[in-house]
Design a protein around this motif. Structure first.
Motif, PDB file in Angstrom:
ATOM      1  N   VAL A 194       1.112  22.474  -6.453  1.00  0.00           N
ATOM      2  CA  VAL A 194       2.055  23.420  -7.060  1.00  0.00           C
ATOM      3  C   VAL A 194       1.409  24.058  -8.282  1.00  0.00           C
ATOM      4  N   ALA A 195       0.793  23.225  -9.135  1.00  0.00           N
ATOM      5  CA  ALA A 195       0.168  23.722 -10.365  1.00  0.00           C
ATOM      6  C   ALA A 195      -0.961  24.693 -10.044  1.00  0.00           C
ATOM      7  N   MET A 196      -1.717  24.386  -8.986  1.00  0.00           N
ATOM      8  CA  MET A 196      -2.877  25.190  -8.620  1.00  0.00           C
ATOM      9  C   MET A 196      -2.503  26.636  -8.326  1.00  0.00           C
ATOM     10  N   TYR A 255       0.835  -1.209   0.000  1.00  0.00           N
ATOM     11  CA  TYR A 255       0.000   0.000   0.000  1.00  0.00           C
ATOM     12  C   TYR A 255       0.870   1.260   0.000  1.00  0.00           C
ATOM     13  N   PHE A 256       2.061   1.177   0.628  1.00  0.00           N
ATOM     14  CA  PHE A 256       2.861   2.390   0.807  1.00  0.00           C
ATOM     15  C   PHE A 256       3.270   3.054  -0.509  1.00  0.00           C
ATOM     16  N   PRO A 257       3.834   2.292  -1.493  1.00  0.00           N
ATOM     17  CA  PRO A 257       4.166   2.972  -2.750  1.00  0.00           C
ATOM     18  C   PRO A 257       2.934   3.542  -3.458  1.00  0.00           C
ATOM     19  N   VAL A 258       1.769   2.880  -3.291  1.00  0.00           N
ATOM     20  CA  VAL A 258       0.541   3.414  -3.903  1.00  0.00           C
ATOM     21  C   VAL A 258       0.218   4.764  -3.282  1.00  0.00           C
ATOM     22  N   LEU A 259       0.269   4.812  -1.934  1.00  0.00           N
ATOM     23  CA  LEU A 259      -0.018   6.063  -1.238  1.00  0.00           C
ATOM     24  C   LEU A 259       0.996   7.135  -1.624  1.00  0.00           C
ATOM     25  N   ASP A 260       2.275   6.744  -1.706  1.00  0.00           N
ATOM     26  CA  ASP A 260       3.299   7.717  -2.101  1.00  0.00           C
ATOM     27  C   ASP A 260       2.981   8.298  -3.470  1.00  0.00           C
ATOM     28  N   GLY A 261       2.529   7.426  -4.383  1.00  0.00           N
ATOM     29  CA  GLY A 261       2.162   7.898  -5.719  1.00  0.00           C
ATOM     30  C   GLY A 261       1.050   8.932  -5.652  1.00  0.00           C
ATOM     31  N   LEU A 262       0.020   8.659  -4.826  1.00  0.00           N
ATOM     32  CA  LEU A 262      -1.087   9.609  -4.699  1.00  0.00           C
ATOM     33  C   LEU A 262      -0.603  10.916  -4.096  1.00  0.00           C
ATOM     34  N   GLU A 263       0.298  10.808  -3.100  1.00  0.00           N
ATOM     35  CA  GLU A 263       0.801  12.027  -2.456  1.00  0.00           C
ATOM     36  C   GLU A 263       1.599  12.879  -3.439  1.00  0.00           C
ATOM     37  N   THR A 264       2.394  12.223  -4.266  1.00  0.00           N
ATOM     38  CA  THR A 264       3.151  12.954  -5.282  1.00  0.00           C
ATOM     39  C   THR A 264       2.203  13.664  -6.241  1.00  0.00           C
ATOM     40  N   LYS A 265       1.147  12.955  -6.642  1.00  0.00           N
ATOM     41  CA  LYS A 265       0.153  13.576  -7.525  1.00  0.00           C
ATOM     42  C   LYS A 265      -0.463  14.810  -6.879  1.00  0.00           C
ATOM     43  N   LEU A 266      -0.817  14.676  -5.582  1.00  0.00           N
ATOM     44  CA  LEU A 266      -1.433  15.801  -4.885  1.00  0.00           C
ATOM     45  C   LEU A 266      -0.473  16.978  -4.828  1.00  0.00           C
ATOM     46  N   GLU A 267       0.801  16.683  -4.518  1.00  0.00           N
ATOM     47  CA  GLU A 267       1.779  17.769  -4.443  1.00  0.00           C
ATOM     48  C   GLU A 267       1.914  18.480  -5.789  1.00  0.00           C
ATOM     49  N   ASN A 268       1.971  17.704  -6.870  1.00  0.00           N
ATOM     50  CA  ASN A 268       2.070  18.323  -8.195  1.00  0.00           C
ATOM     51  C   ASN A 268       0.852  19.198  -8.482  1.00  0.00           C
ATOM     52  N   LEU A 269      -0.322  18.702  -8.095  1.00  0.00           N
ATOM     53  CA  LEU A 269      -1.540  19.476  -8.327  1.00  0.00           C
ATOM     54  C   LEU A 269      -1.542  20.760  -7.504  1.00  0.00           C
ATOM     55  N   SER A 276      -9.371  25.999  -4.906  1.00  0.00           N
ATOM     56  CA  SER A 276      -9.450  26.144  -6.360  1.00  0.00           C
ATOM     57  C   SER A 276     -10.550  27.113  -6.751  1.00  0.00           C
ATOM     58  N   LEU A 277     -11.716  26.898  -6.130  1.00  0.00           N
ATOM     59  CA  LEU A 277     -12.851  27.758  -6.449  1.00  0.00           C
ATOM     60  C   LEU A 277     -12.525  29.208  -6.121  1.00  0.00           C
ATOM     61  N   THR A 278     -11.871  29.409  -4.971  1.00  0.00           N
ATOM     62  CA  THR A 278     -11.494  30.761  -4.573  1.00  0.00           C
ATOM     63  C   THR A 278     -10.527  31.359  -5.585  1.00  0.00           C
ATOM     64  N   LEU A 279      -9.548  30.569  -6.004  1.00  0.00           N
ATOM     65  CA  LEU A 279      -8.564  31.075  -6.966  1.00  0.00           C
ATOM     66  C   LEU A 279      -9.231  31.422  -8.300  1.00  0.00           C
ATOM     67  N   ILE A 280     -10.209  30.621  -8.705  1.00  0.00           N
ATOM     68  CA  ILE A 280     -10.919  30.911  -9.950  1.00  0.00           C
ATOM     69  C   ILE A 280     -11.685  32.214  -9.824  1.00  0.00           C
ATOM     70  N   SER A 281     -12.292  32.428  -8.655  1.00  0.00           N
ATOM     71  CA  SER A 281     -13.016  33.679  -8.433  1.00  0.00           C
ATOM     72  C   SER A 281     -12.066  34.865  -8.492  1.00  0.00           C
ATOM     73  N   ILE A 282     -10.873  34.684  -7.925  1.00  0.00           N
ATOM     74  CA  ILE A 282      -9.900  35.773  -7.969  1.00  0.00           C
ATOM     75  C   ILE A 282      -9.517  36.062  -9.416  1.00  0.00           C
ATOM     76  N   THR A 283      -9.262  35.004 -10.184  1.00  0.00           N
ATOM     77  CA  THR A 283      -8.903  35.181 -11.584  1.00  0.00           C
ATOM     78  C   THR A 283     -10.025  35.886 -12.338  1.00  0.00           C
ATOM     79  N   GLU A 284     -11.247  35.444 -12.080  1.00  0.00           N
ATOM     80  CA  GLU A 284     -12.423  36.053 -12.701  1.00  0.00           C
ATOM     81  C   GLU A 284     -12.451  37.554 -12.422  1.00  0.00           C
ATOM     82  N   SER A 285     -12.174  37.895 -11.168  1.00  0.00           N
ATOM     83  CA  SER A 285     -12.132  39.302 -10.756  1.00  0.00           C
ATOM     84  C   SER A 285     -11.078  40.061 -11.548  1.00  0.00           C
TER      85      SER A 285
END
Lengths: 328, 328, 328, 328, 328
Positions: free
Chosen positions: B173-175, B157-171, B256-265
């Motif tokens: 940063v991108a966000m 399970y650990f490498p699977v969880l690590d994979g998900l955590e890496t994905k979250l971190e990338n998201l 995310s929603l907040t950031l979109i609202s800021i961008t919209e503004s």
């Protein structure tokens, strides 16, 4: 099927069917050792229920619950007997696929089973047929029949849940394909309502079922703990999947809002781009509509063509830039 | 690997391998004192399972669960034997990296282990190899083998969880780098789905594992409590990290929603600024397009130049002010 | 400080320091009645840990956890000895002030303490110094030293929490002063991440600490319940404040979104007002730009002035109304 | 009131006041059977507390907690004595009405009470006065005095909660009357902060108070269970109302966002309507500003009037339609 | 009905009514074996309550709670007697249908019942009448009367809940029919407030009622467990439905926001479409308003008609495209 039906009234001995018996003879058979009576009612009248209460000696509060048909799932002991209420959940006719709730109340005595079905479409005749083919199991008595009925009720939750899961998956795919619409939001909401209906059937039943195999067990259930634990496992699996769906649905609704905001943003940008493509030439037209005496361009031979070209040229440049920025 | 495979069927004595044995001989070896049989099946046919049920004397309900392959994690006692169901979670092939669920069911008797693997890619041959190299541990019997199998499932399970955590971190940063897009929202949603899958494997297993080392312990687990507690610790750590990810994901979606609202503004302000830079000169052009007889500027020699200069001048002033306010 | 350091290895007798001893002599001192050995390691090599495991007779699973350095907080009994894992949380260098996690694993035997510190900046030499000055407390043995170490680890959480609370307060003040920006949202998010880090150190430790003073207490902790309860109280206070911060942060994020929507509303109104101040005169200019033959105003001597005045007049009236309505 | 004040130091016998006594005599009176000493301190110096610790023989950890003044509510037993910490919550001066937190620590021995008040405005002299007038209750000893003090602290939470509820009601009324503004959002947020402050005083105290009347009860509380249960009931009522307020506040904040979105929608529609009322006549003006040679209307005698009438006419029609649709 | 009313004061013997008795005689009848006194008060004065406290020997804390009328539901034992507080919830007059809260406090002794009703509109005379017609049940004594009163209070929650559910259903239908308005949001909020009121009556009562039939049961309730379990079942059903409504309401509020955003999006698109239908012809008019000398169209015989046709033609094309895209 008319209201107030006696579906079946059969006596068994040593796991074998003796035959259908008259309602008035029930109490005789029940008092005969080694004998076992299994009665099934469907949407009974008050009179029928009263008769049964008398024949079996049922508690007034339990009879009241069986009659009303809108009780929450529960399992209660009245002395040596057990009273079990389950909710049936069935998918209604398309296109609405509305979930229909019914009730299955079961009175379990040492040597009788009385099931009272309310508002359900599908009966449980198959359970009786299957059980009658396994005399060695039927010999175990009323506790086993209760298990067979619970198992049948619970097994019918799975296709309902599968239906809801398929709906959710379709909505998820649709959500990311096109911007969520009023209809998709309404579908989410109605899915949530269906999920709550199913949860109300499953969650309390799981809770009370756990009392049938751990710790002190009601008399009629002794020796059948592994069977009830199996029903409990199914209910726990249903519960876990419902909880999971519920959380995903919650997330899907807030994701919908986010997607709508993104779409709104995109529309705003698109409109602004097209607005610019119209207002900028309008400004140029305005400039050459001014009445100054010395506007050299006005006297040019191809002044008009120049102006139109200028308008188009600027629009092309703008359009290319907007397209690059993903605004049009 | 074809469906219905007997991966291995080995007898051990005093922690040492006696050799592969025929399926029909299983019951003989199981009844020999000091002997220990370890059988591994992969996607078995019904016939194979039925044979095993007969050889080992397994309970029909447990066999049914092992056959179905979609059970929730659980550990159940059937008399002296233990039945354990675990979910395996594997990362599918790129680019989807979809999580694939499988099942590992283990029947644990006093001197046998039967593992039934369903829909998993990776086998557990390494567990057997490692265990065979430590005869002194293998001597402890079936309880230790169960631990070794659980440990192997949980470690994956650990490498699977690590994979998900890496994905979250990338998201994450991108966000904050660019405004969340439809794609990033979809990625969040699919990450949440993966997280739920992992959680369904981990959380119920943690709950049932706690019964193997505290309070009354099943017979086959006696003396191995520290090992099971270690598995439990790993599961608790996984659980805590999944919960944490889940909360961060929830927050990330609302952020995310907040950031979109800021961008919209910001877009709104930008558009308004550019709109003003177009409409103000249009007004000036309109003024000098009026047909009054006495508009002195119209007769000026450089009237046209003056008007154009006025338009540009006002726009420059406006542009500077907008830029100062951060609108362009 | 280089990796694999033996920070300290001291023997005590009757609460007084005997002096530094060689690692090989540890087992001799540990077996001497009335003697007490306290060893501190920092980022040890595998060899060092293996040596310690041999000298003190430690369980392989506990040694593995101490080596890995990424365990969740826990307190486990291995026979008469206790194994305790704590997370250290330190504030990294500015400007990021990132939270750095480390681990403090403590093996507690009847007459020894072995602490294994991983990835922490600040040591616990002060704890040893203070304890050595209180021989009457040190005489109480390893349980008291464990308390002193736990107290030191927990006390270091408070300034970290204070730092996070100050950050939250600053963000709150900023949020209501100016509209939340991309930066402030990012700050909220990163604050939430820090909070989760701290919570993972505090919450599980609180849970396991409660086992050291209520009900059956591990042998080495007997007679020190009031001290462990004090540590527990501190952890509960930290937990309560973290929960509270978490809820306020959640609220702050949704309040941010509301504030952004309000700002968006205000901007829309402002733009509309300024838009009207431009388009209304444009309409007037358009009217007097019409080519009708009989527009009397066009022939007026001060027609142009009248038109300009009309434009200004209407704009002044509009501007006053907009200002009254709070739109400009 | 200056820092470090001994508010009162009185000895009682058989429920009757013997008189004020000197601090040095406390230990004499405490050791006299049938005698009872009640000391009240306010913001004491370290020296004063140390003196008390000596006279009463208090535990160092409890004294430390009483000194610090920022502890969470708790009730702890140190041998036969009880140590109780409560948070006082007072409303600060208008217009901020900020909530001020203080601490009330009470040491309860078999025949003494020592209360240490920190940072609270209002004293508890009235409690002493009332208690002295009921010698038969005072005779019950230190347990009753603890009850009287707890009752007084808890009773003071109610007006604070009422104040918060009134604020919430005002905000609710305002929210639906006019669109939520930056100020109202800030008010919601600050109300939430106040609620959290009150909750931190109430919730942990409720939890620990339950230990004073159910199951094994500390010695000094024996025979007074009904009184402590009453305090507990009050705390539960406070807790329930705080939870309720918290949920309503949460809902109010999300409702605010919805209301703002509705207002935004309305403004958009209003602006669009007024925009149309300006741009449509502008188009007409543009048409008659075209320079075609054969525009018949231009030559009409009342062409100008006709154009103006056309503009007005269309605007009146549009305005009526917009008003019907509720856009203006 | 004026304040401070003695509704009824009756003595019973062997389940049969002896007749109304004077308040002063209560204590005589209570001390007579086989005798049973049932007193009902409505909004009593302090004097009346004090008299009752004396006649029945009630505990001061319980009397205080009965007097105040704003207590949370609870069931407490004072020695052999029971003190039960319930909240009554009634629907106020239309159009507000505000929920009105009242209190029903019941003192239950071995052979007396004293009910104190506060601020409720509807009395419980029917309960007395029904009970008097069933002497065999009344013979069971005060425990049965307590059940009858609880049953009556709980039964009155159902129509209140049904009313709230109907309101929610109407709001749901309205929500998807037209875009949620300020009024519908306010209706959701006020529904939530009503739901909280009902929950505060139901949830704590369910919790305390469970103590009347499981485990150690108060003396006056012995032999009536099945009745109290029935009341408990009703409370659990109410609780489950309230929780369900609460979750749906939460979802409905966030769905409202989503629907508003969708509407906003649609309005934006609609406005943009109509804006284009106006600004594009304005651009054309601007082009032909330019003062170039050589604009051939200006000299065409049907130039004006051509221009108007061009404007209409483009608008028709645009309108068709917008309609296809669902923008108008």
């Amino acid at each position: 099927m008319m209201r107030g039906m006696l579906v079946n009234c059969v006596a068994y001995e040593e796991g074998r069917k003796l035959g259908d018996i008259a309602v008035e003879d029930i109490s005789d058979y029940v008092s005969r050792p080694g004998c076992f009576v299994w009665v099934a009612l469907f949407d009974p009248t008050e009179a029928e229920l009263a008769l049964m209460a008398e024949e079996f000696g049922l508690h007034e509060l339990a009879v009241e619950d069986a009659r009303k048909g809108n009780q929450a799932p529960k399992i209660e002991e009245y002395g040596d007997t057990l009273f079990c209420v389950m909710r049936t959940v069935e998918v209604g006719p398309p296109p609405d696929d509305e979930l229909l709730e019914g009730q299955m109340a079961v009175f379990v005595g040492k040597n009788y089973i009385l099931s009272v079905r309310q508002k359900t479409q599908h009966g449980f005749v198959a359970v009786r047929a299957r059980t009658e083919h396994e005399p060695e199991l039927l010999k175990r008595g009323s506790g086993y029949v209760l298990y067979a009925l619970m198992d049948a009720v619970v097994d019918r939750y799975f296709p309902v849940l599968d239906g809801l899961e398929t709906k959710l998956e379709n909505l998820e795919v649709a959500m990311f394909k096109r911007t969520p619409s009023r209809q998709s939001v309404e579908a989410f909401y109605s899915l949530k309502q269906d999920m709550m209906t199913l949860r109300h059937a499953v969650a309390p039943l799981a809770e009370v079922t756990s009392k049938l195999f751990g710790g002190r067990v009601p008399l009629v259930c002794v020796g059948l703990q592994e069977y009830y634990r199996d029903v409990f496992d199914h209910l726990m699996r249903l519960s876990a999947e419902i909880e999971s769906m519920r959380e995903m649905l919650q997330t899907a609704i807030s994701v919908s809002l986010t997607l709508i905001s993104i779409t709104e943003s995109e529309i705003t940008k698109k409109l602004a781009a097209w607005g610019a493509l119209i207002t900028v030439p309008t400004l140029i037209a305005g400039v050459y509509g001014m009445n100054f005496h010395n506007i050299p361009e006005l006297d040019w031979l191809f002044g008009y063509a120049y102006a139109i070209a200028l308008m188009f040229g600027i629009d092309v440049v703008l359009w290319l830039r907007f397209r690059k920025a993903g605004w049009v």
